[in-house]
Write a protein that holds these residues in place. Structure first.
Motif, PDB file in Angstrom:
ATOM      1  N   TYR A   6       0.824  -1.206   0.000  1.00 32.99           N
ATOM      2  CA  TYR A   6       0.000   0.000   0.000  1.00 32.99           C
ATOM      3  C   TYR A   6       0.864   1.264   0.000  1.00 32.99           C
ATOM      4  CZ  TYR A   6      -4.335  -2.565   0.740  1.00 32.99           C
ATOM      5  OH  TYR A   6      -5.423  -3.386   0.584  1.00 32.99           O
ATOM      6  N   ALA A   7       2.078   1.185   0.529  1.00 30.25           N
ATOM      7  CA  ALA A   7       3.062   2.272   0.466  1.00 30.25           C
ATOM      8  C   ALA A   7       2.676   3.456   1.367  1.00 30.25           C
ATOM      9  CB  ALA A   7       3.289   2.731  -0.961  1.00 30.25           C
ATOM     10  N   VAL A   8       3.639   4.357   1.577  1.00 29.03           N
ATOM     11  CA  VAL A   8       3.482   5.516   2.450  1.00 29.03           C
ATOM     12  C   VAL A   8       4.194   6.706   1.824  1.00 29.03           C
ATOM     13  CG1 VAL A   8       3.955   6.453   4.742  1.00 29.03           C
ATOM     14  CG2 VAL A   8       3.438   4.042   4.498  1.00 29.03           C
ATOM     15  N   GLN A   9       3.612   7.887   1.972  1.00 28.36           N
ATOM     16  CA  GLN A   9       4.277   9.115   1.534  1.00 28.36           C
ATOM     17  C   GLN A   9       5.096   9.654   2.714  1.00 28.36           C
ATOM     18  OE1 GLN A   9       1.255  11.785  -0.006  1.00 28.36           O
ATOM     19  NE2 GLN A   9       1.289  10.821  -2.019  1.00 28.36           N
ATOM     20  N   LEU A  10       6.297   9.129   2.866  1.00 20.92           N
ATOM     21  CA  LEU A  10       7.109   9.456   4.033  1.00 20.92           C
ATOM     22  C   LEU A  10       7.538  10.923   4.077  1.00 20.92           C
ATOM     23  CD1 LEU A  10       9.518   6.404   4.468  1.00 20.92           C
ATOM     24  CD2 LEU A  10       7.576   7.038   5.899  1.00 20.92           C
ATOM     25  N   LEU A  11       7.606  11.569   2.926  1.00 23.94           N
ATOM     26  CA  LEU A  11       8.091  12.953   2.884  1.00 23.94           C
ATOM     27  C   LEU A  11       6.968  13.963   2.658  1.00 23.94           C
ATOM     28  CD1 LEU A  11      11.374  12.455   0.821  1.00 23.94           C
ATOM     29  CD2 LEU A  11      11.048  12.413   3.301  1.00 23.94           C
ATOM     30  N   SER A  12       5.721  13.527   2.823  1.00 23.85           N
ATOM     31  CA  SER A  12       4.599  14.460   2.708  1.00 23.85           C
ATOM     32  C   SER A  12       4.682  15.499   3.829  1.00 23.85           C
ATOM     33  CB  SER A  12       3.294  13.681   2.814  1.00 23.85           C
ATOM     34  OG  SER A  12       2.177  14.535   2.756  1.00 23.85           O
ATOM     35  N   SER A  38       6.797  16.053  -0.604  1.00 20.42           N
ATOM     36  CA  SER A  38       6.947  15.162  -1.753  1.00 20.42           C
ATOM     37  C   SER A  38       5.771  14.189  -1.769  1.00 20.42           C
ATOM     38  CB  SER A  38       8.265  14.380  -1.660  1.00 20.42           C
ATOM     39  OG  SER A  38       8.312  13.353  -2.641  1.00 20.42           O
ATOM     40  N   GLU A  39       5.287  13.863  -2.974  1.00 15.36           N
ATOM     41  CA  GLU A  39       4.202  12.898  -3.133  1.00 15.36           C
ATOM     42  C   GLU A  39       4.729  11.504  -3.482  1.00 15.36           C
ATOM     43  OE1 GLU A  39       1.468  14.418  -5.986  1.00 15.36           O
ATOM     44  OE2 GLU A  39       0.779  16.067  -4.699  1.00 15.36           O
ATOM     45  N   ASN A  40       6.033  11.299  -3.371  1.00  8.75           N
ATOM     46  CA  ASN A  40       6.609   9.984  -3.666  1.00  8.75           C
ATOM     47  C   ASN A  40       6.137   8.955  -2.632  1.00  8.75           C
ATOM     48  OD1 ASN A  40       8.023  10.949  -5.858  1.00  8.75           O
ATOM     49  ND2 ASN A  40       9.887  11.348  -4.701  1.00  8.75           N
ATOM     50  N   TRP A  41       5.864   7.744  -3.136  1.00  5.44           N
ATOM     51  CA  TRP A  41       5.423   6.652  -2.276  1.00  5.44           C
ATOM     52  C   TRP A  41       6.605   5.729  -1.990  1.00  5.44           C
ATOM     53  CZ3 TRP A  41       0.527   6.418  -0.259  1.00  5.44           C
ATOM     54  CH2 TRP A  41      -0.437   7.256  -0.837  1.00  5.44           C
ATOM     55  N   PHE A  42       6.757   5.361  -0.715  1.00  2.00           N
ATOM     56  CA  PHE A  42       7.844   4.475  -0.292  1.00  2.00           C
ATOM     57  C   PHE A  42       7.254   3.129   0.117  1.00  2.00           C
ATOM     58  CE2 PHE A  42       9.360   8.742   0.147  1.00  2.00           C
ATOM     59  CZ  PHE A  42      10.714   8.683  -0.162  1.00  2.00           C
ATOM     60  N   MET A  53      -7.364   8.678  -7.230  1.00  2.12           N
ATOM     61  CA  MET A  53      -6.189   8.971  -8.044  1.00  2.12           C
ATOM     62  C   MET A  53      -5.056   9.526  -7.206  1.00  2.12           C
ATOM     63  SD  MET A  53      -6.769   7.941 -11.070  1.00  2.12           S
ATOM     64  CE  MET A  53      -5.390   8.712 -11.925  1.00  2.12           C
ATOM     65  N   ARG A  54      -5.369  10.230  -6.127  1.00  2.00           N
ATOM     66  CA  ARG A  54      -4.309  10.691  -5.231  1.00  2.00           C
ATOM     67  C   ARG A  54      -3.655   9.515  -4.523  1.00  2.00           C
ATOM     68  NH1 ARG A  54      -8.024  14.906  -3.654  1.00  2.00           N
ATOM     69  NH2 ARG A  54      -8.523  13.739  -1.762  1.00  2.00           N
ATOM     70  N   TRP A  55      -4.453   8.490  -4.223  1.00  3.88           N
ATOM     71  CA  TRP A  55      -3.956   7.338  -3.467  1.00  3.88           C
ATOM     72  C   TRP A  55      -3.292   6.296  -4.354  1.00  3.88           C
ATOM     73  CZ3 TRP A  55      -5.814   2.307  -4.046  1.00  3.88           C
ATOM     74  CH2 TRP A  55      -5.362   1.377  -3.094  1.00  3.88           C
ATOM     75  N   SER A  56      -3.778   6.150  -5.575  1.00  2.00           N
ATOM     76  CA  SER A  56      -3.326   5.062  -6.443  1.00  2.00           C
ATOM     77  C   SER A  56      -1.914   5.300  -6.967  1.00  2.00           C
ATOM     78  CB  SER A  56      -4.290   4.899  -7.620  1.00  2.00           C
ATOM     79  OG  SER A  56      -3.868   3.869  -8.481  1.00  2.00           O
ATOM     80  N   VAL A  57      -1.084   4.270  -6.893  1.00  2.00           N
ATOM     81  CA  VAL A  57       0.283   4.329  -7.409  1.00  2.00           C
ATOM     82  C   VAL A  57       0.360   3.775  -8.829  1.00  2.00           C
ATOM     83  CG1 VAL A  57       2.669   3.595  -7.000  1.00  2.00           C
ATOM     84  CG2 VAL A  57       1.176   4.090  -5.063  1.00  2.00           C
ATOM     85  N   MET A  58      -0.489   2.787  -9.124  1.00  2.00           N
ATOM     86  CA  MET A  58      -0.496   2.180 -10.459  1.00  2.00           C
ATOM     87  C   MET A  58      -1.927   2.164 -11.001  1.00  2.00           C
ATOM     88  SD  MET A  58       2.133  -1.032  -9.926  1.00  2.00           S
ATOM     89  CE  MET A  58       2.227  -1.372 -11.676  1.00  2.00           C
ATOM     90  N   PRO A  59      -2.500   3.346 -11.302  1.00  3.01           N
ATOM     91  CA  PRO A  59      -3.884   3.372 -11.785  1.00  3.01           C
ATOM     92  C   PRO A  59      -4.012   2.747 -13.168  1.00  3.01           C
ATOM     93  CG  PRO A  59      -2.875   5.532 -12.003  1.00  3.01           C
ATOM     94  CD  PRO A  59      -1.901   4.680 -11.248  1.00  3.01           C
ATOM     95  N   VAL A  60      -5.131   2.080 -13.373  1.00  5.12           N
ATOM     96  CA  VAL A  60      -5.454   1.486 -14.676  1.00  5.12           C
ATOM     97  C   VAL A  60      -6.916   1.761 -14.967  1.00  5.12           C
ATOM     98  CG1 VAL A  60      -3.708  -0.333 -14.536  1.00  5.12           C
ATOM     99  CG2 VAL A  60      -5.995  -0.743 -13.626  1.00  5.12           C
ATOM    100  N   ALA A  61      -7.254   1.740 -16.246  1.00  3.48           N
ATOM    101  CA  ALA A  61      -8.642   1.948 -16.665  1.00  3.48           C
ATOM    102  C   ALA A  61      -8.998   0.936 -17.750  1.00  3.48           C
ATOM    103  CB  ALA A  61      -8.850   3.370 -17.171  1.00  3.48           C
ATOM    104  N   GLN A  62     -10.098   0.252 -17.574  1.00  2.00           N
ATOM    105  CA  GLN A  62     -10.631  -0.645 -18.594  1.00  2.00           C
ATOM    106  C   GLN A  62     -11.777   0.065 -19.304  1.00  2.00           C
ATOM    107  OE1 GLN A  62     -11.783  -4.205 -16.542  1.00  2.00           O
ATOM    108  NE2 GLN A  62      -9.683  -4.837 -16.119  1.00  2.00           N
ATOM    109  N   LEU A  63     -11.743   0.060 -20.618  1.00  2.00           N
ATOM    110  CA  LEU A  63     -12.726   0.788 -21.417  1.00  2.00           C
ATOM    111  C   LEU A  63     -13.693  -0.186 -22.083  1.00  2.00           C
ATOM    112  CD1 LEU A  63     -10.347   3.391 -23.132  1.00  2.00           C
ATOM    113  CD2 LEU A  63     -11.343   3.427 -20.842  1.00  2.00           C
ATOM    114  N   GLU A  64     -14.985   0.141 -22.000  1.00  2.00           N
ATOM    115  CA  GLU A  64     -16.015  -0.648 -22.659  1.00  2.00           C
ATOM    116  C   GLU A  64     -16.916   0.299 -23.438  1.00  2.00           C
ATOM    117  OE1 GLU A  64     -18.110  -2.994 -19.815  1.00  2.00           O
ATOM    118  OE2 GLU A  64     -16.282  -3.670 -18.786  1.00  2.00           O
ATOM    119  N   GLN A  65     -17.001   0.112 -24.756  1.00  2.00           N
ATOM    120  CA  GLN A  65     -17.817   0.972 -25.591  1.00  2.00           C
ATOM    121  C   GLN A  65     -19.292   0.611 -25.429  1.00  2.00           C
ATOM    122  OE1 GLN A  65     -16.523   3.568 -27.615  1.00  2.00           O
ATOM    123  NE2 GLN A  65     -18.703   4.134 -27.607  1.00  2.00           N
TER     124      GLN A  65
END
Length: 341
Positions: free
Chosen positions: A120-126, A129-133, A272-284
């Motif tokens: 789940y990771a942590v933003q240690l330098l918030s 910095s928005e980097n996740w550790f 989106m602020r929380w997600s480190v690896m966001p993905v989207a599946q599209l359905e027409q």
């Protein structure tokens, strides 16, 4: 990590001898170990670092600096109030405010340290910095931690009460040492799994990689990575080695329509602020495009050897022009049981 693990950690630190430093020392350790999760009450804050779970309140240059002092002050005020009412304390310990502050810091620091061990990771330098550790050495709910810490605390309490012979501090100290070795072993296994994936992949190494643990079978890893807008997966075990690499699948996050939709609701903006690896599946669809947002780290997987569905996903439909089609987008209701991070 779950709050039971954080509480058991603070309690074990107290049983190891730290609670004897001052009156209310055990409370400082346990409450301090849970205090960074106060950010769950500020999910709609207008200040992004505070609204981000495992952000500002988990940051070593943010909330961890000032929250322990506040906790120690509140415990000291509670103690003063109890003293004025003539309370008698079973521990017989004096109050040392300095030690109360130190123990509050120890408890608070244990929280991001444990959270950082999970995928789940942590933003240690918030907030700077928005980097996740992350290190991926523990599962988010680790039963081995529960059992080890719980047994050590039980045995320590029995020795304090005179029902068991021996130094009451030793069970907790032994458990902390054992779990430190456990985390170290898992760090080695995670590093090996990631090295084998990098060697197996042609071309440049992945931009982001996680190696998630399974509950109980802590030695296995489900490795997921992102490279050039594509997500890949593979299973790894020290006994069977690296399994087949999955075919890369696009994360679709560079699609302009997806980018607009990803920030179209408050829930999605939080995600989106929380997600480190966001993905989207599209359905027409006939009158639009249905988009299912998730995080590649948690796209299902296995618990106790069984496949489970992704608990973190959001659905939004973006309208497209056409005969008889509405002109506004609609955010679909989340299915029953869906969990929001």
């Amino acid at each position: 990590m779950d709050n039971l693990t954080h509480s058991l950690t603070g309690w074990a630190l107290g049983q190891a001898g730290l609670k004897q430093r001052t009156r209310k020392g055990l409370a400082a350790l346990i409450l301090g170990a849970n205090m960074p999760d106060l950010d769950v009450f500020f999910g709609h804050s207008c200040w992004v670092p505070l609204a981000t779970h495992r952000g500002f309140t988990h940051g070593l240059v943010g909330g961890i600096i000032w929250m322990p002092v506040i906790l120690a002050g509140l415990l000291w005020l509670l103690d003063r109030w109890q003293m004025r009412r003539g309370a008698v304390f079973k521990s017989g310990l004096p109050m040392h405010f300095g030690w109360l502050v130190v123990l509050s810091y120890i408890g608070a620091l244990s929280h991001p340290f444990l959270d950082m061990q999970t995928s789940y990771a942590v933003q240690l330098l918030s907030p700077f910095s928005e980097n996740w550790f992350h290190t991926e050495s523990l599962f988010i709910i680790d039963l081995w931690l529960w059992l080890t810490l719980g047994f050590a605390i039980w045995l320590s309490r029995k020795r304090e009460q005179g029902r068991k012979a021996g130094d009451p501090r030793m069970p907790a100290r032994g458990a902390i040492a054992l779990l430190t070795c456990y985390i170290g072993l898992n760090l080695v296994l995670t590093a090996q799994a990631q090295r084998e994936v990098v060697r197996a992949l042609p071309g440049a190494p992945p931009e982001v990689m996680f190696a998630g643990l399974e509950p109980l079978r802590f030695w296995t890893r489900e490795v997921v990575w992102r490279r050039d807008g594509y997500i890949g997966r593979a299973d790894w075990s020290p006994f069977s080695g690296l399994g087949p690499l999955s075919a890369p699948t696009p994360d679709n996050m560079h699609d302009p329509l997806v980018r607009r939709a990803a920030f179209s609701t408050d829930e999605l903006r939080q995600f989106m602020r929380w997600s480190v690896m966001p993905v989207a599946q599209l359905e027409q669809e006939r009158c639009g495009v249905r988009m299912v947002f998730g995080d590649a780290r948690f796209s299902g997987g296995r618990i106790f050897g069984r496949e489970v569905r992704n608990p973190f996903h959001y659905v939004v439909t973006v309208p497209q022009p056409g005969p008889g089609c509405a002109a506004t987008a609609r955010a679909e209701e989340l299915p029953a049981g869906t969990t929001r991070p």
